[in-house]
Structure formats: C-alpha cells, structure tokens
Design an enzyme around this catalytic site. Structure first.
Site, mmCIF file in Angstrom:
data_model
loop_
_atom_site.group_PDB
_atom_site.id
_atom_site.type_symbol
_atom_site.label_atom_id
_atom_site.label_comp_id
_atom_site.label_asym_id
_atom_site.label_seq_id
_atom_site.Cartn_x
_atom_site.Cartn_y
_atom_site.Cartn_z
ATOM 1 N N PRO A 1 0.812 -1.228 0.000
ATOM 2 C CA PRO A 1 0.000 0.000 0.000
ATOM 3 C C PRO A 1 0.842 1.273 0.000
ATOM 4 O O PRO A 1 1.872 1.354 0.671
ATOM 5 C CB PRO A 1 -0.802 -0.120 1.298
ATOM 6 C CG PRO A 1 -0.904 -1.575 1.539
ATOM 7 C CD PRO A 1 0.384 -2.167 1.039
ATOM 8 N N CYS A 2 0.365 2.231 -0.740
ATOM 9 C CA CYS A 2 1.092 3.489 -0.859
ATOM 10 C C CYS A 2 0.406 4.597 -0.068
ATOM 11 O O CYS A 2 0.848 5.739 -0.114
ATOM 12 C CB CYS A 2 1.146 3.915 -2.310
ATOM 13 S SG CYS A 2 -0.465 4.402 -2.909
ATOM 14 N N ASN A 3 -0.664 4.254 0.612
ATOM 15 C CA ASN A 3 -1.483 5.286 1.259
ATOM 16 C C ASN A 3 -0.654 6.317 2.001
ATOM 17 O O ASN A 3 -0.890 7.514 1.906
ATOM 18 C CB ASN A 3 -2.441 4.660 2.272
ATOM 19 C CG ASN A 3 -3.284 3.574 1.684
ATOM 20 O OD1 ASN A 3 -2.901 2.984 0.689
ATOM 21 N ND2 ASN A 3 -4.415 3.313 2.276
ATOM 22 N N LEU B 1 2.412 7.007 1.669
ATOM 23 C CA LEU B 1 3.550 7.531 0.920
ATOM 24 C C LEU B 1 3.123 8.548 -0.127
ATOM 25 O O LEU B 1 3.899 9.427 -0.503
ATOM 26 C CB LEU B 1 4.289 6.383 0.210
ATOM 27 C CG LEU B 1 4.638 5.156 1.046
ATOM 28 C CD1 LEU B 1 5.342 4.116 0.184
ATOM 29 C CD2 LEU B 1 5.529 5.542 2.214
#
EC number: 2.1.1.37
Length: 625
Positions: free
Chosen positions: A584-586, A588
């Site tokens: 997950p990139c949430n 970042l």
DNA sequence: ACGATAATGATGTTAGAC
DNA sequence: GTCTAACATCATTATCGT
C-alpha cells in the site's frame, strides 16, 4: 534474546574495527548503518563520482559493465574487485571540505577560519573547533538548515569522504572531562536527548568523536527500530532461526531521518530518480526510446533468485523511503519508470526486482500514448489553449460534479477564448482531476472503463459482481499499469516456457496476473493474497473468464501468512518462480493530506510483510535446494 | 448502513530568473 | 548558488442522500 543489543554491539564492534583498525574500509558516517552485515556485501563500483568537474556527479554514476546480464552472473567477490576506489575512498579537496561543513549549517567564514586553524587534513579537529565556536557564540547550528542543506550538499559531491579521509582519529587526546562535557552538550544541541547522549558517551568511551557518538546513537535507533518492526510483524526469531534466515538480522533499518543522518549521493532518492538515469523515469529502458546510458546493471550477489521478485510502489515517496526499501530488498536499486511511456497516462512508480533487464518486449498491441489517440472524440471539443497531450496519474478519486459545473460556468461567462486567468484555472483543475472535454465548455472525469483501458486491463475487468462505482475507481487507482509491468516481466516468457508459479502479494485487481497472461505466460499456480474481498472476486472472475487451467489460491491477509503456511505452499507447488506485489502506498502518496506518514504509516508499513514473506520464501526454497 | 459526493494541503521536485 | 513559482501526487474525512 535481545536483538537490538546484539545488533548494536556488532555494529559498534565492526564499525570501530574498520574505522580504527585497518582504516581501509571506512566509508564515512553516512554509511554507518551499512555495517550491520555479517557478510561482505556487494558494492557497486562508482566511477568518477568524486571528480571535481562541474558536472553533476550523479551523472557520472555507472555500474561496472558486465558481459552477461541477469541473476546467473556471479558478481566478483569483494576481494576480487578493483582496489580501494571501490568504496567511497575519495581523496578530499578543500571546496568539498568547506561545503561539507557548510552543509552542516556552519557559516563559510567560520569554516574557513576553523580550517585555517587546524589545517585541512584534520577534519575532525576542524569540526571540534567549529563546535567550540558555536558553543562560545551560544548559537548552535540550526537544525532546519542541516536538514535543508544535507541533501543539496550531498549532491555537490560527497561530504562524507572528507570525514572518511581522516586517519587521525587516534591523534587527539580527548580524555579530558571537560571535553566529554562539551561533547555531551554538543550532542544535545544537535537534537539528541540527554539520555541518548550520555548512553552514547558511555558506550563509545570518552575518546569518541562527535561524529562517532552521533553515529552510535543512530545505530542504536536503527537496531531498535528494526527489531521493533520485526517483532511487530509475525516474523519471529523462531522463524528466522528455523529457516536459517540470516538477512533479517543483517538488514538494517533506516528511516529517512535526514535532520540527523547524512546521506551519500548513492543514498539520495533524487539520485535514484531522474538525474541518475539522465533521462526522466525510463528505468533501464522503455519501448520506442533509445536505451539509457545505464542499460546494464549488476545485481548484488545476495539478491539473486530463485525466486524472482518484483516489488512496486509510488516513486515520489517521502525522502528516505526508497532508500529503506532498497536496503531491505537486498540493496537493489529501484527502477524508476513513468508509465507515460507506455500509455496515455503518467504513473510514476519505482520497481525493485531481480529480473534480467535485457531482451524485454512490450505487450501488443501498443496502447495509444496520447489523449487524442485514446479518445479521438475529445479532439472535437478540446480547446486550443489546453495543451495537455497525456493524463496525469490516475488516482482513486475523481473530480466532482460541482467542479465541472464551476468550470462550465466560468467558460460560459467568457468569449470564445477565455482570459488567461480563466484558462489557468480550468487547466489546473483539468490537470489535477484528469478531466476530458466532452462538449462545448464541458469537461468530465474519466469513466471506469476508460481507466481500465488506460491501465491495460480488459474492458469491464472491474465491472459488476457487486462492486460499486466508487470502489471501481479506488481499485483501479491502486493498480499496476499492465503494459509497464508486462514489459518488465516479459523476460520470464522464455525462461518459463511451461508456465510459472506465482506468489502474488497485495494482488489488488490482479495487474501482475493480467500482465503475465497477456504475455502468453501460462499461470501454473497463483497464490494470491489480497485483503479486499471485492478485489478477490474480481481476480477470481477474471480467472474464470480467461479459462485459466492452472490453480488459483486466494488468501486474505499477508500478516497471517507465516512460515508454516509458506512451507506448506512451497512443498505443494514446488516453490515459487516469482514473488510479485506492490504494498500500500497510502502513507507515501503525495495526495494524502492527512496521513502521509511514510513507510511507518499504518498501511504502508505492510511493506515489511512483503520483505518478511519474500525472505521466508527465499530461505525455505534455499533450504530445500 | 452504505454509497456517492465534496471539501480538505503538504511534500517534494523541477525549471527558470537573478 | 539562491530564491521563487509552478507543478504533480495509487488519499482521507465529513457530510449528504437513499
């Protein structure tokens, strides 16, 4: 047993042996955290990066060329490789020394004065003098300046060799109790707690320099943080010992704490991204463009498969994130690629993988790369003053109806050619939300099936089966761009003519699976781990619709995937050929207004589970072989 | 309860002027 | 070099409507 204590101890022992003992391999405090390794690690050969030329040193970064590519090539052992220049053993020059200290926040006048007093050979003494000046002036170097300047200073060249060249650590006699007090104060002024400072002094002894003490504190933080991280995850000491995993202990944790930690040019994210490759975000090459200068690479020995692995996340993560990811993933430099070279929408991502990089080929047909090619109808309504030819990153949210109405009204109140201010407003909003022209003065967000097409998925891939429109946008926005990933994975086709067995983590809507399938690579077995039931349904539906003959196993939670289960899966399916996934990139992504917490954020910390699982797979497969 | 909608900045890079 | 402005960004939260 207490991991952190051991790590710190080993770290300190090795570090001081290297630093004071032979003094040959000392590479500066910037790489201090690199010493948590038990085995000699592969070091890229950097050429000319210490040159005094006006060119950006990063432009000169080159890997040692190699006759063959890929995982099969054994990198030379450290003892075989060329001499001392291999590491950051550059000689220092005065401008570098000056800029080094200026980078730490000291004024140029003060630096020059201190150098004059101590000579340029003795950087340690220069630092001591500077700190004394500061203490006298009661105005310690500003923290923010240090933070701001370190990255730019590291671009100038390397501020670290200047420290490294000091072979005079033993020369000074700092046993004086006053000196110790001064160091204590300095450390506190540098932003460390009194507790940290006193611990460091007692650990390292009264003769330790400020830099050594600061490094020691960092090392302790690093070891502690890494240990905490692993304890938090399900990667237990038991598992590590049981499968003989050594890398878990060896890896180091280093969050991008740039206000305290210095970075070398190779560690700087900016050097990873555009400037490192000269051309922007094409990684080791994209179809239709000439190969970049860095079209070859040599993998660290410890990075080789089996299995192959492929990890993805947003390129524009907060500082230090890719640094950390890269170090965990066996010191492989990320490949930064913008999907705008593959389709009509930008998608700046970085991929860490141990795949060969030559003889890649693109998926056919080649997708349209401009908006007009992708949506010919929009040309009719496209105003001449909207210069866009490609979309920006397709995100999880779309522009609101209110916004499109505001745009319509703003344009209706103007003549044919609206004034610059209105143009600017409209274009900004269109760029931000990827709006398309669908009528006179009328813009609209992309439809889900249009996004599917842009991302390389079959039409209606995410449609129906109980998924809402909003969820479609969300799932698509979180997905791979299939053509981009397929280009990287295409090298597997010849290597696995009879199909592959894939462990797919954070599968989402199955970008990797679609990519492999479209490449014509038979999917013997796919073990997919995806938390969202909606996404699992999408993958299962696709699996059935494409008449797959292999086996699909769908699991829900990466955190529940432990060594036992992996061992069972591996023994059942004979090991994995590919471990693929993007965590997950949430936390970042730049568009996250609330919780852009970096790699330690609630969601993005799942990267550590990717590493944990990958490492376990490597260990279990290694043991079985 | 659930989905759709709308409002909500911050971080970082890059280019260009000076 | 230093400063500034422009630009891009796999999102979260509160609120509304059904």
């Amino acid at each position: 047993m207490e991991m952190s204590g051991l790590c710190v101890l080993r770290f300190l022992t090795e570090k001081f042996e290297e630093r004071i003992g032979d003094g040959e391999h000392f590479v500066g405090s910037c790489l201090a955290v690199s010493f948590l390794f038990e085995e000699p690690r592969e070091v890229f050969v950097l050429q000319d990066w210490t040159s005094d030329s006006d060119n950006d040193p990063k432009e000169e970064l080159e890997w040692e060329s190699d006759e063959e590519q890929g995982a099969a090539v054994r990198p030379p052992l450290p003892c075989e490789s060329a001499g001392p220049s291999e590491v950051c053993e550059a000689g220092s020059s005065r401008p570098q020394l000056v800029s080094h200290f200026m980078g730490m926040g000291f004024s140029e006048d003060l630096v020059l004065k201190a150098i004059k007093e101590n000579g340029e050979e003795d950087s340690e003494a220069v630092l001591e003098t500077l700190l004394t000046y500061m203490a006298l002036e009661k105005s310690p170097p500003k923290q923010s300046q240090i933070q701001d300047n370190w990255s730019s200073a590291s671009e100038d060249g390397n501020l670290d060799e200047d420290v490294a060249d000091g072979s005079d650590f033993e020369d000074e006699d700092f046993t004086d109790i006053l000196a110790e007090d001064k160091k204590f104060l300095t450390l506190v002024e540098m932003g460390f707690s009194t507790n940290e400072a006193s611990k460091a002094i007692s650990r390292c002894g009264p003769e330790a320099s400020i830099l050594e003490l600061a490094d020691s504190i960092h090392a302790a933080e690093v070891a502690q943080e890494f240990d905490r991280r692993l304890r938090q995850s399900t990667y237990t000491n038991n598992e590590r010992e049981r499968y003989g995993c050594s890398s878990g202990k060896k890896r180091k944790f280093a969050e991008g704490n740039t206000n305290k930690r210095k970075r070398s040019p190779t560690e700087n994210d900016s050097s990873f991204s555009s400037s490192m490759f000269g051309t922007p975000m094409i990684g080791y090459g994209v179809p239709g463009l000439p190969l970049p200068r860095l079209s070859t690479r040599k993998l660290p020995e410890s990075a080789a498969g089996p299995p192959f692995f492929y990890y993805e996340n947003v390129a524009l993560a907060p500082k230090g994130v890719w640094d950390t990811i890269s170090r965990f993933l066996y010191d492989i430099d990320p490949e930064f690629v913008d999907s705008k070279f593959f389709c009509a929408a930008a998608r700046k991502r970085a991929y860490v993988h141990n795949l060969p990089i030559n003889d890649r080929f693109p998926l056919l047909p080649i997708p349209p790369k401009t908006i007009f090619e992708a949506f010919p109808i929009s040309r009719k309504w496209w105003p001449s003053w909207d210069p866009r030819t490609q979309f920006n990153c397709l995100q999880t949210c779309i522009g609101s109806a209110k916004l499109t109405e505001r745009i319509r009204r703003a344009l209706e109140n103007c003549d044919d050619i609206p004034p610059k201010s209105v143009q600017q407003f409209v274009i900004n909003e269109c760029r931000k939300w990827n709006l398309v022209w669908v009528g006179h003065n009328k813009v609209a967000p992309l439809e889900p099936d249009e996004i599917e097409m842009l991302l390389g998925f079959p039409k209606d891939h995410t449609r129906g089966g109980g998924i809402s429109r909003t969820e479609r946008y969300r799932s698509l926005g979180n997905s791979f761009q299939v053509d981009t990933v397929a280009y990287h994975l295409s090298v597997l086709k010849d290597m696995f003519p009879h199909g592959i067995t894939v462990l797919s983590l954070f599968t989402g809507i199955g970008g990797a699976e679609v990519a492999l399938h479209r490449l014509g690579i038979h999917l013997k077995t796919v073990v997919s781990v995806e938390i969202s039931e909606l996404n699992r349904n999408i993958l299962k539906s696709w699996w059935e619709q494409t008449n797959q003959t292999g086996t699909l196993i769908e699991l829900a939670d990466v955190q529940q995937l432990n060594g036992d289960k992996l061992e069972h899966l591996i023994s059942t399916f004979g090991g994995f050929d590919l471990v693929v996934g993007g965590s997950p990139c949430n936390n970042l992504a730049g568009s996250n207004r609330h919780h852009r917490d970096g790699l330690e954020g609630t969601h993005s910390a799942l990267f550590y589970d990717y590493f944990r699982i990958l490492d376990l797979v490597r260990c279990i497969m290694g043991k079985n072989v």
